[in-house]
Design a protein around this motif. Structure first.
Motif, PDB file in Angstrom:
ATOM      1  N   LEU A  97       0.859  -1.396  -0.112  1.00 21.23           N
ATOM      2  CA  LEU A  97      -0.110  -0.174  -0.169  1.00 21.23           C
ATOM      3  C   LEU A  97       0.695   1.421   0.270  1.00 21.23           C
ATOM      4  CD1 LEU A  97      -2.734   1.775   0.181  1.00 21.23           C
ATOM      5  CD2 LEU A  97      -2.440   1.110   2.587  1.00 21.23           C
ATOM      6  N   PHE A  98       1.485   1.460   0.611  1.00 21.91           N
ATOM      7  CA  PHE A  98       2.248   2.590   1.133  1.00 21.91           C
ATOM      8  C   PHE A  98       3.049   2.672  -0.771  1.00 21.91           C
ATOM      9  CE2 PHE A  98       7.325   4.299   1.424  1.00 21.91           C
ATOM     10  CZ  PHE A  98       6.709   5.359   2.002  1.00 21.91           C
ATOM     11  N   LEU A  99       3.990   1.605  -1.167  1.00 20.27           N
ATOM     12  CA  LEU A  99       4.426   2.332  -2.368  1.00 20.27           C
ATOM     13  C   LEU A  99       3.264   2.286  -3.579  1.00 20.27           C
ATOM     14  CD1 LEU A  99       4.598   0.500  -5.346  1.00 20.27           C
ATOM     15  CD2 LEU A  99       5.212  -1.280  -3.756  1.00 20.27           C
ATOM     16  N   THR A 100       2.036   2.125  -3.722  1.00 27.18           N
ATOM     17  CA  THR A 100       1.214   2.786  -4.184  1.00 27.18           C
ATOM     18  C   THR A 100       0.954   4.016  -4.473  1.00 27.18           C
ATOM     19  OG1 THR A 100      -0.197   2.488  -2.982  1.00 27.18           O
ATOM     20  CG2 THR A 100      -0.067   0.750  -4.380  1.00 27.18           C
ATOM     21  N   LEU A 141      -1.387  10.624   1.847  1.00 32.79           N
ATOM     22  CA  LEU A 141      -2.357   9.704   1.408  1.00 32.79           C
ATOM     23  C   LEU A 141      -2.155   8.674   2.512  1.00 32.79           C
ATOM     24  CD1 LEU A 141      -2.101  10.185  -2.428  1.00 32.79           C
ATOM     25  CD2 LEU A 141      -3.967   9.526  -1.011  1.00 32.79           C
ATOM     26  N   VAL A 142      -0.555   8.576   3.297  1.00 39.69           N
ATOM     27  CA  VAL A 142      -0.767   8.091   4.296  1.00 39.69           C
ATOM     28  C   VAL A 142      -0.911   8.198   5.714  1.00 39.69           C
ATOM     29  CG1 VAL A 142       1.820   7.061   5.925  1.00 39.69           C
ATOM     30  CG2 VAL A 142       2.069   7.480   3.423  1.00 39.69           C
ATOM     31  N   ALA A 143      -1.192   9.392   5.942  1.00 42.14           N
ATOM     32  CA  ALA A 143      -2.172   9.418   6.893  1.00 42.14           C
ATOM     33  C   ALA A 143      -3.568   9.002   6.466  1.00 42.14           C
ATOM     34  CB  ALA A 143      -2.458  10.751   7.583  1.00 42.14           C
ATOM     35  N   LEU A 144      -3.997   9.338   6.131  1.00 39.41           N
ATOM     36  CA  LEU A 144      -5.549   9.046   5.073  1.00 39.41           C
ATOM     37  C   LEU A 144      -5.690   7.440   5.109  1.00 39.41           C
ATOM     38  CD1 LEU A 144      -8.026  10.452   4.650  1.00 39.41           C
ATOM     39  CD2 LEU A 144      -7.635  10.440   2.028  1.00 39.41           C
ATOM     40  N   LEU A 145      -5.161   7.265   4.627  1.00 38.54           N
ATOM     41  CA  LEU A 145      -5.019   5.272   4.362  1.00 38.54           C
ATOM     42  C   LEU A 145      -4.712   4.452   4.838  1.00 38.54           C
ATOM     43  CD1 LEU A 145      -4.792   5.761   0.549  1.00 38.54           C
ATOM     44  CD2 LEU A 145      -6.816   6.206   1.651  1.00 38.54           C
ATOM     45  N   MET A 146      -3.602   5.044   5.384  1.00 41.61           N
ATOM     46  CA  MET A 146      -2.370   3.987   6.450  1.00 41.61           C
ATOM     47  C   MET A 146      -2.784   4.605   8.054  1.00 41.61           C
ATOM     48  SD  MET A 146       1.205   3.151   4.727  1.00 41.61           S
ATOM     49  CE  MET A 146       1.341   2.317   5.214  1.00 41.61           C
ATOM     50  N   ARG A 147      -3.372   5.210   8.469  1.00 43.83           N
ATOM     51  CA  ARG A 147      -3.481   5.580   9.671  1.00 43.83           C
ATOM     52  C   ARG A 147      -2.473   4.994  11.120  1.00 43.83           C
ATOM     53  NH1 ARG A 147      -8.469   6.949   9.380  1.00 43.83           N
ATOM     54  NH2 ARG A 147     -10.051   6.038   7.716  1.00 43.83           N
ATOM     55  N   SER A 148      -1.408   5.515   9.965  1.00 42.14           N
ATOM     56  CA  SER A 148       0.081   5.433  10.871  1.00 42.14           C
ATOM     57  C   SER A 148       0.644   6.178  11.284  1.00 42.14           C
ATOM     58  CB  SER A 148       0.817   4.106  10.550  1.00 42.14           C
ATOM     59  OG  SER A 148       2.164   3.903  10.755  1.00 42.14           O
ATOM     60  N   GLY A 149       1.145   6.938  12.300  1.00 42.62           N
ATOM     61  CA  GLY A 149       2.083   7.578  12.731  1.00 42.62           C
ATOM     62  C   GLY A 149       2.173   8.721  12.537  1.00 42.62           C
ATOM     63  N   GLY A 150       1.286   9.620  11.777  1.00 41.04           N
ATOM     64  CA  GLY A 150       1.329  10.578  11.440  1.00 41.04           C
ATOM     65  C   GLY A 150       1.879  11.290  10.358  1.00 41.04           C
ATOM     66  N   THR A 151       1.811  12.729  10.146  1.00 38.31           N
ATOM     67  CA  THR A 151       2.892  13.443   9.003  1.00 38.31           C
ATOM     68  C   THR A 151       3.715  14.033  10.027  1.00 38.31           C
ATOM     69  OG1 THR A 151       1.110  14.941   8.606  1.00 38.31           O
ATOM     70  CG2 THR A 151       1.043  13.049   6.824  1.00 38.31           C
ATOM     71  N   ALA A 152       3.997  14.751  10.833  1.00 40.11           N
ATOM     72  CA  ALA A 152       4.359  15.365  11.735  1.00 40.11           C
ATOM     73  C   ALA A 152       5.962  15.356  10.657  1.00 40.11           C
ATOM     74  CB  ALA A 152       4.366  15.337  13.180  1.00 40.11           C
TER      75      ALA A 152
END
Length: 330
Positions: A97-100, A141-152
């Motif tokens: 998912l991350f690579l996409t 997109l990572v914050a929205l779809l993976m819900r991991s770690g935030g984007t800080a």
């Protein structure tokens, strides 16, 4: 299938990196050589293109929207669909998912477009804009779809600086010097074309060496690696078919359809690794970028075949037209 010599060289780079990976000062030397090759590549592309061609490339807004839509919409949807592959571990599915969610590559997308006789000017705009936009869109997109770690932490200014200094600036300088060196570049176009291939080979060896040094072959079982490789191949095949069909539906010319396929189907290892380092805990980065490492190698090999095939088709078409023109004039 008769193996393409360039494909054999790519496979050779993977094997060489697996047996003799560059590390320490050797890795630094390889990285410097790859950087020099990339700078020279973009300098030559700038010198090859007329100002009219660059303007026409920048005006192809429909092509750029299609490329960005493929990169940041169609790709993530496929990544979400692949989360249903229960045979893969959770970390591998998360890595897929991350690579996409990553932006397109820049140097290899443009190099393959050039080899395929596509619209290089449009490829420069599409790939560069995708990479710059990815600095913001990928963490979101990572914050929205993976819900991991935030984007800080976001991406440092060095990422933007690298794109400007290593890619766009050499291109602009080469174009500005076109009145003085344009004729030389045209006379030696075939020989200078080897720069494209050499830079890609260096990138493959450098990237795969780093993966091997980090213990790539000791982190996963052979069965999991085979399943992951199959998933990456299926993902790339789906996007290649999608971009080919989308180009036909939108009525793109052959040159623009090549840009959509090569820029839209790529995912950037160079951007993906630092983004992962910012967004995820240090211990999770290695497993998460493994799918990206595999996909990166697969996309280079597959697109090398496609680029050479398209290039040969273009040369044959040009030769046929030249022969018809000569016959008509006689």
């Amino acid at each position: 299938m008769i193996l393409d010599p360039f494909l054999l060289l790519l496979i050779g780079m993977v094997v060489l990196a697996s047996l003799l990976p560059a590390h320490g000062r050797g890795a630094q030397a390889v990285n410097i050589a790859a950087d020099i090759g990339i700078v020279l590549l973009f300098f030559l592309h700038g010198a090859k293109l007329s100002r009219e061609a660059i303007w026409n490339g920048a005006r192809a807004w429909k092509l750029h929207l299609a490329t960005l839509g493929t990169t940041f919409a169609a790709f993530p949807l496929l990544g979400l669909a692949m989360q249903r592959i229960g045979a893969l571990p959770d970390t591998m599915r998360a890595g897929l998912l991350f690579l996409t969610l990553l932006p397109s590559t820049v140097q290899s997308s443009i190099a393959f477009t050039a080899i395929a006789r596509g619209n290089v000017a449009a490829a420069v705009v599409s790939a560069s804009f995708s990479n710059l936009l990815g600095i913001v869109l990928t963490p979101l997109l990572v914050a929205l779809l993976m819900r991991s770690g935030g984007t800080a932490g976001m991406i440092s200014f060095q990422s933007i600086e690298g794109i400007v200094l290593q890619l766009l600036l050499p291109f602009v300088i080469g174009h500005l010097m076109r009145p003085w060196i344009g004729s030389f570049v045209e006379r030696h176009r075939q020989a200078l074309g080897r720069v494209d291939r050499t830079s890609i080979l260096l990138i493959v060896y450098s990237a795969f060496s780093a993966a091997v040094v980090e213990g790539l072959w000791h982190k996963v079982s052979r069965t999991e690696l085979a399943l992951l490789t199959g998933a990456c191949i299926a993902l790339l095949l789906a996007v290649l078919i999608f971009t080919w069909g989308l180009g036909r539906i939108l009525g793109f010319s052959r040159q623009d359809a090549i840009v959509l396929q090569f820029c839209g189907s790529k995912k950037s290892l160079a951007s993906g690794v630092p983004i992962a380092g910012v967004l995820f805990p240090a211990g999770a980065v290695g497993p998460l970028i493994l799918p990206l490492m595999l996909f990166h190698q697969i996309q280079l090999i597959a697109c090398a075949l496609l680029a050479r095939h398209y290039g040969e088709e273009a040369e044959q078409a040009m030769g046929k037209r030249a022969a018809e023109t000569a016959e008509a004039s006689s």
